[in-house]
Design a protein around this motif. Structure first.
Motif, mmCIF file in Angstrom:
data_model
loop_
_atom_site.group_PDB
_atom_site.id
_atom_site.type_symbol
_atom_site.label_atom_id
_atom_site.label_comp_id
_atom_site.label_asym_id
_atom_site.label_seq_id
_atom_site.Cartn_x
_atom_site.Cartn_y
_atom_site.Cartn_z
ATOM 1 N N PHE A 63 -23.398 -29.409 -69.020
ATOM 2 C CA PHE A 63 -22.101 -28.780 -69.229
ATOM 3 C C PHE A 63 -21.212 -29.671 -70.094
ATOM 4 O O PHE A 63 -21.125 -30.886 -69.848
ATOM 5 N N PRO A 64 -20.552 -29.111 -71.097
ATOM 6 C CA PRO A 64 -19.637 -29.924 -71.899
ATOM 7 C C PRO A 64 -18.471 -30.426 -71.049
ATOM 8 O O PRO A 64 -18.067 -29.778 -70.072
ATOM 9 N N ALA A 65 -17.948 -31.569 -71.416
ATOM 10 C CA ALA A 65 -16.860 -32.188 -70.647
ATOM 11 C C ALA A 65 -15.639 -31.276 -70.552
ATOM 12 O O ALA A 65 -14.842 -31.384 -69.610
ATOM 13 N N SER A 66 -15.502 -30.368 -71.497
ATOM 14 C CA SER A 66 -14.325 -29.488 -71.521
ATOM 15 C C SER A 66 -14.262 -28.536 -70.331
ATOM 16 O O SER A 66 -13.194 -28.020 -69.992
ATOM 17 N N VAL A 67 -15.397 -28.279 -69.669
ATOM 18 C CA VAL A 67 -15.386 -27.350 -68.531
ATOM 19 C C VAL A 67 -15.574 -28.050 -67.193
ATOM 20 O O VAL A 67 -15.452 -27.423 -66.143
ATOM 21 N N ILE A 68 -15.877 -29.349 -67.222
ATOM 22 C CA ILE A 68 -16.064 -30.114 -65.984
ATOM 23 C C ILE A 68 -14.821 -30.968 -65.749
ATOM 24 O O ILE A 68 -14.643 -32.027 -66.347
ATOM 25 N N LEU A 69 -13.943 -30.490 -64.886
ATOM 26 C CA LEU A 69 -12.717 -31.203 -64.560
ATOM 27 C C LEU A 69 -13.013 -32.305 -63.543
ATOM 28 O O LEU A 69 -14.081 -32.320 -62.925
ATOM 29 N N PRO A 70 -12.081 -33.240 -63.337
ATOM 30 C CA PRO A 70 -12.349 -34.331 -62.384
ATOM 31 C C PRO A 70 -12.705 -33.862 -60.977
ATOM 32 O O PRO A 70 -13.441 -34.545 -60.265
ATOM 33 N N ALA A 71 -12.189 -32.697 -60.577
ATOM 34 C CA ALA A 71 -12.469 -32.203 -59.227
ATOM 35 C C ALA A 71 -13.438 -31.027 -59.232
ATOM 36 O O ALA A 71 -13.611 -30.362 -58.210
ATOM 37 N N THR A 72 -14.104 -30.772 -60.362
ATOM 38 C CA THR A 72 -15.033 -29.643 -60.439
ATOM 39 C C THR A 72 -16.243 -29.849 -59.532
ATOM 40 O O THR A 72 -16.804 -30.945 -59.449
ATOM 41 N N TYR A 73 -16.628 -28.765 -58.856
ATOM 42 C CA TYR A 73 -17.862 -28.764 -58.069
ATOM 43 C C TYR A 73 -18.566 -27.452 -58.376
ATOM 44 O O TYR A 73 -18.256 -26.403 -57.786
ATOM 45 N N VAL A 74 -19.506 -27.487 -59.337
ATOM 46 C CA VAL A 74 -20.223 -26.262 -59.691
ATOM 47 C C VAL A 74 -21.045 -25.824 -58.487
ATOM 48 O O VAL A 74 -21.753 -26.631 -57.876
ATOM 49 N N ASN A 75 -20.949 -24.546 -58.137
ATOM 50 C CA ASN A 75 -21.482 -24.131 -56.844
ATOM 51 C C ASN A 75 -22.651 -23.170 -56.904
ATOM 52 O O ASN A 75 -23.689 -23.396 -56.288
ATOM 53 N N ASP A 76 -22.492 -22.056 -57.616
ATOM 54 C CA ASP A 76 -23.555 -21.050 -57.644
ATOM 55 C C ASP A 76 -23.578 -20.406 -59.021
ATOM 56 O O ASP A 76 -22.606 -20.486 -59.783
ATOM 57 N N VAL A 77 -24.695 -19.741 -59.344
ATOM 58 C CA VAL A 77 -24.888 -19.248 -60.707
ATOM 59 C C VAL A 77 -25.669 -17.944 -60.694
ATOM 60 O O VAL A 77 -26.525 -17.727 -59.835
ATOM 61 N N ARG A 78 -25.344 -17.067 -61.663
ATOM 62 C CA ARG A 78 -26.105 -15.846 -61.882
ATOM 63 C C ARG A 78 -26.383 -15.701 -63.376
ATOM 64 O O ARG A 78 -25.588 -16.150 -64.215
ATOM 65 N N PHE A 79 -27.521 -15.040 -63.709
ATOM 66 C CA PHE A 79 -27.980 -14.958 -65.095
ATOM 67 C C PHE A 79 -28.058 -13.511 -65.567
ATOM 68 O O PHE A 79 -28.388 -12.604 -64.802
ATOM 69 N N ASP A 80 -27.774 -13.328 -66.868
ATOM 70 C CA ASP A 80 -27.902 -12.019 -67.499
ATOM 71 C C ASP A 80 -28.483 -12.212 -68.889
ATOM 72 O O ASP A 80 -27.845 -12.825 -69.756
ATOM 73 N N PHE A 81 -29.699 -11.718 -69.097
ATOM 74 C CA PHE A 81 -30.376 -11.874 -70.385
ATOM 75 C C PHE A 81 -30.183 -10.651 -71.279
ATOM 76 O O PHE A 81 -30.805 -10.551 -72.329
ATOM 77 N N ARG A 82 -29.283 -9.764 -70.871
ATOM 78 C CA ARG A 82 -28.920 -8.620 -71.704
ATOM 79 C C ARG A 82 -27.751 -8.954 -72.616
ATOM 80 O O ARG A 82 -27.374 -8.168 -73.484
ATOM 81 N N ALA A 83 -27.167 -10.118 -72.433
ATOM 82 C CA ALA A 83 -26.008 -10.543 -73.223
ATOM 83 C C ALA A 83 -26.357 -11.797 -74.009
ATOM 84 O O ALA A 83 -27.070 -12.681 -73.523
ATOM 85 N N GLY A 84 -25.875 -11.895 -75.247
ATOM 86 C CA GLY A 84 -26.127 -13.072 -76.072
ATOM 87 C C GLY A 84 -27.544 -13.117 -76.599
ATOM 88 O O GLY A 84 -28.387 -12.279 -76.277
ATOM 89 N N LYS A 85 -27.834 -14.140 -77.403
ATOM 90 C CA LYS A 85 -29.165 -14.264 -78.002
ATOM 91 C C LYS A 85 -30.235 -14.654 -76.985
ATOM 92 O O LYS A 85 -31.380 -14.214 -77.063
ATOM 93 N N ALA A 86 -29.852 -15.530 -76.057
ATOM 94 C CA ALA A 86 -30.826 -15.998 -75.063
ATOM 95 C C ALA A 86 -30.313 -15.835 -73.646
ATOM 96 O O ALA A 86 -30.899 -16.370 -72.713
ATOM 97 N N GLY A 87 -29.245 -15.076 -73.482
ATOM 98 C CA GLY A 87 -28.702 -14.850 -72.156
ATOM 99 C C GLY A 87 -27.448 -15.644 -71.874
ATOM 100 O O GLY A 87 -27.050 -16.534 -72.632
ATOM 101 N N VAL A 88 -26.837 -15.301 -70.756
ATOM 102 C CA VAL A 88 -25.581 -15.922 -70.326
ATOM 103 C C VAL A 88 -25.699 -16.292 -68.855
ATOM 104 O O VAL A 88 -26.341 -15.586 -68.067
ATOM 105 N N ALA A 89 -25.079 -17.418 -68.486
ATOM 106 C CA ALA A 89 -24.989 -17.816 -67.087
ATOM 107 C C ALA A 89 -23.530 -17.814 -66.670
ATOM 108 O O ALA A 89 -22.644 -18.218 -67.443
ATOM 109 N N TYR A 90 -23.273 -17.351 -65.449
ATOM 110 C CA TYR A 90 -21.926 -17.368 -64.869
ATOM 111 C C TYR A 90 -21.960 -18.315 -63.670
ATOM 112 O O TYR A 90 -22.793 -18.165 -62.777
#
Length: 399
Positions: free
Chosen positions: A164-191
């Protein structure tokens, strides 16, 4: 007989009947010494749940089941002894996955090692994705360590790493869960949800082709702990209880996440809250939709119960744990909620995963019994468990 005598006689008769009734009632009461709790009415279980696996070591959070039935779990480094943070359930045991080496934390090689994994997700396309918080014990994320790692399930080798680029990881960020969609973008998108414990929550949108990522809805009402939320679990108000006697609220931001079967709607909720929110994925991805506009598009779908994990199926249903009620709930496409599993053993249902066999799998990890909620005393009782309940539905498609 005078009126006075009549009333005196009637009153005496009524009192006599009352005393007689009391005596009769008293004769029907079972002596206290003979009362057995097992004879009394009690809370009824709902649904038929099966125990798939148990864990006698570290506490699990995430689980995912692949299209051919392989089961993967993860163990975040919150304080337990965690020999490996990602594992596969095989023949009644859990083994390090994809190998032992990558599971050994090394802050000097943050992009190459699993530091503290919070979630594992099968993408429906042959890959297991590992979401590494890089924040052991909820510390500030190790620079360059918060990442998504794709493992090819055919070769059991790492195929792709997105830091993850530093621009989205704040000092208190805790990435928790993720879902994928390969119908969007060239190779897919993660949320990805940011479930910060001390900062602000949000949704991180990742372009899987380029690795570019943006934060959306940072600090929005829908990604923040609900105001006035006071959870009660096992009859006790859930608070951070410190050894010195001081307390603090249980306040955790956006956590659970699920993607609709058509990929058009993202569902999410804060861990500290009971409401379910939804937003258009097209708007989340669009740079032309401002934060103010996006916030206006968020829909509050009402109360679902206080939940950790969320999931969806191919039929358009959304599933949520309910850690206050030891339950798993389902919302049908018409917005109606029902309880599909409930029982005293469902002590904090965490992550949910729809398997290829028509079952919903979920981890049960007694999160609320951790030392941080009980003045330093660990009240968890091993083993932790992986359970399932039949739903007769397939996983939501990702392509």
């Amino acid at each position: 007989m005078t009126h006075s005598d009549f009333f005196k006689t009637a009153l005496a008769a009524a009192m006599s009947l009352s005393l007689a009734g009391t005596a009769l009632a008293a004769q029907k009461i079972t002596p206290l010494s003979n009362i057995a709790l097992a004879q009394l009415a009690s809370d009824k279980p709902i649904g038929k749940t099966d125990v798939v696996a148990t864990f006698t070591g570290a506490m699990p959070t995430g689980v995912t089941v692949t299209d051919n039935g392989r089961i993967f779990v993860n163990f975040p480094r919150w304080g337990d002894d965690v020999p490996f943070t990602v594992g596969e359930v095989k023949a009644g045991k859990v083994v390090a996955y994809p190998n032992t080496e990558v599971n050994q934390p090394d802050n000097s090689r943050p992009a190459d090692r699993f530091l503290s994994v919070q979630s594992v997700v099968f993408d429906g396309q042959g890959y297991l994705w590992v979401l590494d918080t890089a924040a052991p014990k909820f510390s500030t994320p190790v620079p360059g360590g918060a990442k998504l790692v794709a493992i090819d399930l055919k070769t059991n080798r790492i195929a792709k790493t997105i830091v993850f680029p530093a621009s989205v990881i704040l000092p208190a960020t805790y990435v928790n869960d993720v879902r994928f969609d390969f119908r969007a973008g060239k190779a897919g998108v993660a949320y990805v949800t940011d479930s910060s414990l001390s900062g602000t929550g949000g949704i991180i949108v990742v372009d899987l082709a380029t690795g570019d990522a943006v934060r959306r809805l940072t600090g929005d009402r829908s990604t923040s702990p609900e105001q006035g939320f006071v959870p009660v679990v096992e009859g006790e108000t859930l608070l951070q209880r410190h050894p010195d006697g001081t307390t603090a609220p249980f306040s955790v931001a956006s956590d659970g996440i699920a993607l609709s079967a058509d990929g058009k709607t993202l569902y999410y909720s804060p861990l500290s809250g009971r409401h379910l929110y939804a937003v258009s994925t097209a708007s989340l991805r669009s740079p032309d939709v401002s934060e103010a506009q996006l916030a206006q598009q968020v829909r509050d779908l009402g109360e679902k119960g206080a939940s950790d994990g969320l999931e969806s199926d191919a039929n358009g249903a959304v599933y949520a744990g309910d850690y206050e009620r030891n339950a798993i709930r389902r919302m049908t496409p018409d917005g109606k909620w029902t309880t599909i599993a409930h029982g005293p053993q469902i002590l904090w249902p965490d992550t949910l995963s729809v398997g290829p066999d028509g079952y919903l799998y979920f981890t049960v990890n007694q999160l609320h019994r951790q030392p941080g909620f009980h003045g330093g005393k660990d009240l968890r009782q091993k083993p932790y468990s992986l359970m399932r309940v039949r739903i007769d539905a397939a996983p939501a498609p990702t392509r």
